[in-house]
Enzyme design. Sequence first.
Site, PDB file in Angstrom:
ATOM      1  N   SER A   1      58.657   5.684 -16.085  1.00 58.57           N
ATOM      2  CA  SER A   1      58.114   6.945 -15.558  1.00 58.57           C
ATOM      3  C   SER A   1      58.945   7.335 -14.347  1.00 58.57           C
ATOM      4  O   SER A   1      59.568   6.465 -13.712  1.00 58.57           O
ATOM      5  CB  SER A   1      56.656   6.717 -15.142  1.00 58.57           C
TER       6      SER A   1
ATOM      7  N   TYR B   1      49.902   2.428 -10.906  1.00 55.50           N
ATOM      8  CA  TYR B   1      50.683   2.956 -12.035  1.00 55.50           C
ATOM      9  C   TYR B   1      52.171   2.960 -11.682  1.00 55.50           C
ATOM     10  O   TYR B   1      53.006   2.458 -12.442  1.00 55.50           O
ATOM     11  CB  TYR B   1      50.198   4.364 -12.395  1.00 55.50           C
TER      12      TYR B   1
HETATM   13  N1  LIG Z   1      52.722  11.788 -20.913  1.00 63.27           N
HETATM   14  C1  LIG Z   1      53.545  11.792 -19.885  1.00 63.27           C
HETATM   15  O1  LIG Z   1      53.792  12.844 -19.269  1.00 63.27           O
HETATM   16  C2  LIG Z   1      54.194  10.500 -19.443  1.00 63.27           C
HETATM   17  C3  LIG Z   1      55.143  10.559 -18.410  1.00 63.27           C
HETATM   18  C4  LIG Z   1      55.773   9.391 -17.989  1.00 63.27           C
HETATM   19  C5  LIG Z   1      55.469   8.206 -18.634  1.00 63.27           C
HETATM   20  N2  LIG Z   1      54.552   8.145 -19.641  1.00 63.27           N
HETATM   21  C6  LIG Z   1      54.291   6.858 -20.291  1.00 63.27           C
HETATM   22  O2  LIG Z   1      54.377   7.021 -21.700  1.00 63.27           O
HETATM   23  C7  LIG Z   1      53.533   6.068 -22.358  1.00 63.27           C
HETATM   24  C8  LIG Z   1      52.620   6.775 -23.328  1.00 63.27           C
HETATM   25  O3  LIG Z   1      51.800   7.655 -22.591  1.00 63.27           O
HETATM   26  P1  LIG Z   1      50.992   8.880 -23.244  1.00 63.27           P
HETATM   27  O4  LIG Z   1      51.216  10.024 -22.366  1.00 63.27           O
HETATM   28  O5  LIG Z   1      51.285   8.968 -24.692  1.00 63.27           O
HETATM   29  O6  LIG Z   1      49.506   8.361 -22.979  1.00 63.27           O
HETATM   30  P2  LIG Z   1      48.190   8.439 -23.860  1.00 63.27           P
HETATM   31  O7  LIG Z   1      48.176   9.681 -24.656  1.00 63.27           O
HETATM   32  O8  LIG Z   1      47.092   8.143 -22.912  1.00 63.27           O
HETATM   33  O9  LIG Z   1      48.365   7.223 -24.880  1.00 63.27           O
HETATM   34  C9  LIG Z   1      48.384   5.894 -24.410  1.00 63.27           C
HETATM   35  C10 LIG Z   1      48.334   4.947 -25.569  1.00 63.27           C
HETATM   36  O10 LIG Z   1      48.200   3.608 -25.050  1.00 63.27           O
HETATM   37  C11 LIG Z   1      47.094   2.996 -25.675  1.00 63.27           C
HETATM   38  N3  LIG Z   1      46.425   2.023 -24.813  1.00 63.27           N
HETATM   39  C12 LIG Z   1      45.897   2.237 -23.581  1.00 63.27           C
HETATM   40  N4  LIG Z   1      45.294   1.130 -23.140  1.00 63.27           N
HETATM   41  C13 LIG Z   1      45.435   0.192 -24.106  1.00 63.27           C
HETATM   42  C14 LIG Z   1      45.009  -1.142 -24.243  1.00 63.27           C
HETATM   43  N5  LIG Z   1      44.269  -1.747 -23.316  1.00 63.27           N
HETATM   44  N6  LIG Z   1      45.330  -1.814 -25.372  1.00 63.27           N
HETATM   45  C15 LIG Z   1      46.051  -1.213 -26.350  1.00 63.27           C
HETATM   46  N7  LIG Z   1      46.484   0.057 -26.286  1.00 63.27           N
HETATM   47  C16 LIG Z   1      46.178   0.755 -25.175  1.00 63.27           C
HETATM   48  C17 LIG Z   1      46.146   4.132 -26.001  1.00 63.27           C
HETATM   49  O11 LIG Z   1      45.227   3.730 -26.992  1.00 63.27           O
HETATM   50  P3  LIG Z   1      43.837   4.546 -27.187  1.00 63.27           P
HETATM   51  O12 LIG Z   1      44.252   5.925 -27.618  1.00 63.27           O
HETATM   52  O13 LIG Z   1      43.166   3.778 -28.249  1.00 63.27           O
HETATM   53  O14 LIG Z   1      43.157   4.551 -25.872  1.00 63.27           O
HETATM   54  C18 LIG Z   1      47.141   5.195 -26.474  1.00 63.27           C
HETATM   55  O15 LIG Z   1      47.488   4.984 -27.815  1.00 63.27           O
HETATM   56  C19 LIG Z   1      52.789   5.341 -21.236  1.00 63.27           C
HETATM   57  O16 LIG Z   1      53.433   4.120 -20.977  1.00 63.27           O
HETATM   58  C20 LIG Z   1      52.915   6.272 -20.049  1.00 63.27           C
HETATM   59  O17 LIG Z   1      52.832   5.585 -18.839  1.00 63.27           O
HETATM   60  C21 LIG Z   1      53.905   9.274 -20.066  1.00 63.27           C
END
Ligand SMILES: NC(=O)c1ccc[n+]([C@@H]2O[C@H](COP(=O)([O-])OP(=O)(O)OC[C@H]3O[C@@H](n4cnc5c(N)ncnc54)[C@H](OP(=O)(O)O)[C@@H]3O)[C@@H](O)[C@H]2O)c1
Length: 252
Positions: A157, A170
């Site tokens: 990130s 985070y």
């Molecule tokens: N979106 C952004 O703008 C952004 C920016 C920078 C970095 N990131 C990074 O990108 C990655 C994906 O983020 P996202 O935006 O796609 O987030 P998201 O939509 O919240 O999805 C997160 C995923 O992780 C899973 N997860 C969370 N806790 C878990 C656990 N205890 N055990 C197993 N699975 C778990 C969730 O499962 P459930 O759906 O079942 O809860 C979901 O499938 C993350 O590492 C995040 O930090 C995202």
Amino acid sequence: MQNIPSDYVAPTDLLAGKIILVTGAGDGIGRAAALAYAKHGATLVLLGRTVEKLEAVYDEIEAAGYPQAAIFPLDLKTITEQECESLRDALEREFGALDGLLHNAGILGERRPIESATYPSWTEVMQVNVNAQFLLTQSLLPLLQAAPTASIIFTSSGVGRTGRAFWGAYAVSKFATEGLMQVLADELENISKVRVNSLNPGATNTAMRRTAYPGEKPSTNPSPKDIMPAYLYLMGKDSIGITGKAYNAQPL
Ligand SMILES: NC(=O)c1ccc[n+]([C@@H]2O[C@H](COP(=O)([O-])OP(=O)(O)OC[C@H]3O[C@@H](n4cnc5c(N)ncnc54)[C@H](OP(=O)(O)O)[C@@H]3O)[C@@H](O)[C@H]2O)c1
């Protein structure tokens, strides 16, 4: 910091015959990556905590006629070494090797100053975002080393590269992720064909982004599908030989 070639288009058969595990494959970026990898020929191992979401991705892959996926439900908050061993043994029996591992699952935790951050939330974020990655990587490494050229992608990130107020655990967990990536890449560089890199997706329209920025219009940001060229590039043969690097999925 690295960007993928701006004109990169993944060949349709980029991942034909490859076995790839994606964590957090049921939603957001992980879901999009699983579908993109399957579309490019890979057999997916869908890991996550909500079975219904994983099943929905499984069904989507099947309906599209991509290689049949496998589902491995696992809660990274409570993950144990025994569960990792069971996963490794199951994958070894079924596939013999693993060509790719996308560490994508993550949680946001509290958004507050370090001064008032709570210890339970701090440890939960470190557990899901860092410790679980360590356990999974360690146990799956023999299978990755058994593949001809495997790729590990850690999800970073912007706040894991430059600290920012109120991003607390985070941000710190993403710095740790970068550290894990660098240490592992350095350890493997001269003794293994496994490459290890980190990827910052950048602002992307997912549930996590909408939670972090409730006042933001969600459509300002690209959808997970839009940022897939970087995920494909780092997973496929076009990135062979690149290791220990920190990438951005979107130009900064
Ligand atoms: N979106 C952004 O703008 C952004 C920016 C920078 C970095 N990131 C990074 O990108 C990655 C994906 O983020 P996202 O935006 O796609 O987030 P998201 O939509 O919240 O999805 C997160 C995923 O992780 C899973 N997860 C969370 N806790 C878990 C656990 N205890 N055990 C197993 N699975 C778990 C969730 O499962 P459930 O759906 O079942 O809860 C979901 O499938 C993350 O590492 C995040 O930090 C995202």
